[in-house]
Design a protein around this motif. Structure first.
Motif, mmCIF file in Angstrom:
data_model
loop_
_atom_site.group_PDB
_atom_site.id
_atom_site.type_symbol
_atom_site.label_atom_id
_atom_site.label_comp_id
_atom_site.label_asym_id
_atom_site.label_seq_id
_atom_site.Cartn_x
_atom_site.Cartn_y
_atom_site.Cartn_z
ATOM 1 N N VAL A 196 -0.387 5.297 -9.999
ATOM 2 C CA VAL A 196 0.934 5.925 -9.944
ATOM 3 C C VAL A 196 1.844 5.335 -8.879
ATOM 4 C CG1 VAL A 196 0.081 8.111 -10.832
ATOM 5 C CG2 VAL A 196 0.161 7.748 -8.381
ATOM 6 N N GLY A 197 1.325 4.490 -7.996
ATOM 7 C CA GLY A 197 2.111 3.993 -6.875
ATOM 8 C C GLY A 197 3.068 2.876 -7.236
ATOM 9 N N LEU A 198 3.918 2.552 -6.301
ATOM 10 C CA LEU A 198 4.903 1.497 -6.445
ATOM 11 C C LEU A 198 4.236 0.139 -6.245
ATOM 12 C CD1 LEU A 198 7.952 0.890 -6.744
ATOM 13 C CD2 LEU A 198 8.096 0.973 -4.273
ATOM 14 N N LYS A 199 4.409 -0.760 -7.200
ATOM 15 C CA LYS A 199 3.805 -2.095 -7.120
ATOM 16 C C LYS A 199 4.805 -3.082 -6.525
ATOM 17 C CE LYS A 199 0.684 -0.311 -9.959
ATOM 18 N NZ LYS A 199 0.843 1.096 -10.146
ATOM 19 N N GLU A 200 4.261 -4.056 -5.794
ATOM 20 C CA GLU A 200 5.098 -5.073 -5.179
ATOM 21 C C GLU A 200 4.580 -6.445 -5.611
ATOM 22 O OE1 GLU A 200 6.429 -6.628 -0.752
ATOM 23 O OE2 GLU A 200 5.005 -4.991 -0.958
ATOM 24 N N TYR A 201 5.488 -7.335 -5.964
ATOM 25 C CA TYR A 201 5.142 -8.677 -6.408
ATOM 26 C C TYR A 201 5.653 -9.675 -5.378
ATOM 27 C CZ TYR A 201 5.443 -13.008 -9.077
ATOM 28 O OH TYR A 201 5.334 -14.307 -9.497
ATOM 29 N N ILE A 215 -3.472 -8.613 3.270
ATOM 30 C CA ILE A 215 -3.657 -7.990 1.965
ATOM 31 C C ILE A 215 -5.111 -7.553 1.871
ATOM 32 C CG2 ILE A 215 -3.608 -8.343 -0.531
ATOM 33 C CD1 ILE A 215 -0.856 -8.320 0.764
ATOM 34 N N TYR A 216 -5.329 -6.316 1.453
ATOM 35 C CA TYR A 216 -6.675 -5.762 1.376
ATOM 36 C C TYR A 216 -7.255 -5.973 -0.021
ATOM 37 C CZ TYR A 216 -4.957 -3.427 5.541
ATOM 38 O OH TYR A 216 -4.412 -3.166 6.770
ATOM 39 N N GLN A 248 -0.224 -2.862 -4.129
ATOM 40 C CA GLN A 248 0.254 -1.499 -3.987
ATOM 41 C C GLN A 248 -0.206 -1.040 -2.612
ATOM 42 O OE1 GLN A 248 -1.476 1.801 -4.003
ATOM 43 N NE2 GLN A 248 0.557 2.648 -3.750
ATOM 44 N N GLY A 249 0.725 -0.924 -1.685
ATOM 45 C CA GLY A 249 0.373 -0.533 -0.328
ATOM 46 C C GLY A 249 -0.558 -1.526 0.345
#
Length: 172
Positions: free
Chosen positions: A93-98, A137-138, A159-160
């Motif tokens: 459900v979270g906001l994805k970042e590219y 990045i994890y 995502q986060g």
């Protein structure tokens, strides 16, 4: 793009959490049944019976064994399983970042929000100051580590700061 997660991962994590909870409920039911049995036996004893001391000692040991089991079981197993389920729900459900960045290296293992992760570092340009920064990045410790090579550019969807998808390409 290589996807690290699927819907099946969330389903399996939730089922594992339910199995852990079922084990806890079974142990608690066993404890309560034993405790009730000991209390009933103690109340049925005549006044000042010498067996009362043994019943109190057995009840104390039974309670101590239950507490010794419950704190690590719920504090380690259930807590980690719950954190992993929470992380997978946030992914859906979270906001994805590219972003696209060159890979720098691997950092040590870390616990992020209760989940074991590998840390991959990428160099990113700071727009305001015209300098290069390092972004961590994890990568989930349960998944295979991607074949990142130093200097090669990777396209990442996060995502986060948790890696969800990646694609490797050669350095330009």
């Amino acid at each position: 793009m290589v996807k690290l997660y699927s819907d099946r991962d969330l389903w399996e994590a939730v089922m594992q959490k339910r199995k852990i909870l079922a084990g806890f409920y079974a142990a608690t039911a066993l404890f309560v049944a034993g405790l009730v049995g000991l209390i009933v036996y103690y109340t049925l004893l005549p006044y000042n019976d010498p067996n009362g001391t043994w019943v109190i000692a057995v009840t104390s040991v039974w309670t101590a064994l239950y507490l010794i089991f419950v704190f690590p079981y719920m504090g380690i197993c259930f807590k980690r399983s719950r954190a992993y389920c929470k992380m997978l729900k946030f992914i859906s459900v979270g906001l994805k970042e590219y972003f696209v960045a060159p890979f720098e290296g691997i950092d040590d293992w870390r616990v992020h929000d209760g989940v074991d992760v590998n840390v991959a570092t990428f160099s990113v340009r700071n727009i305001k100051r015209d300098e290069t920064m390092t972004r961590q990045i994890y990568v989930d410790g349960e998944k295979d580590y991607p074949d990142f090579r130093e200097g090669h550019v990777a396209r990442l969807i996060t995502q986060g700061n948790l890696l969800i998808e990646y694609d490797l390409e050669e350095e330009k």
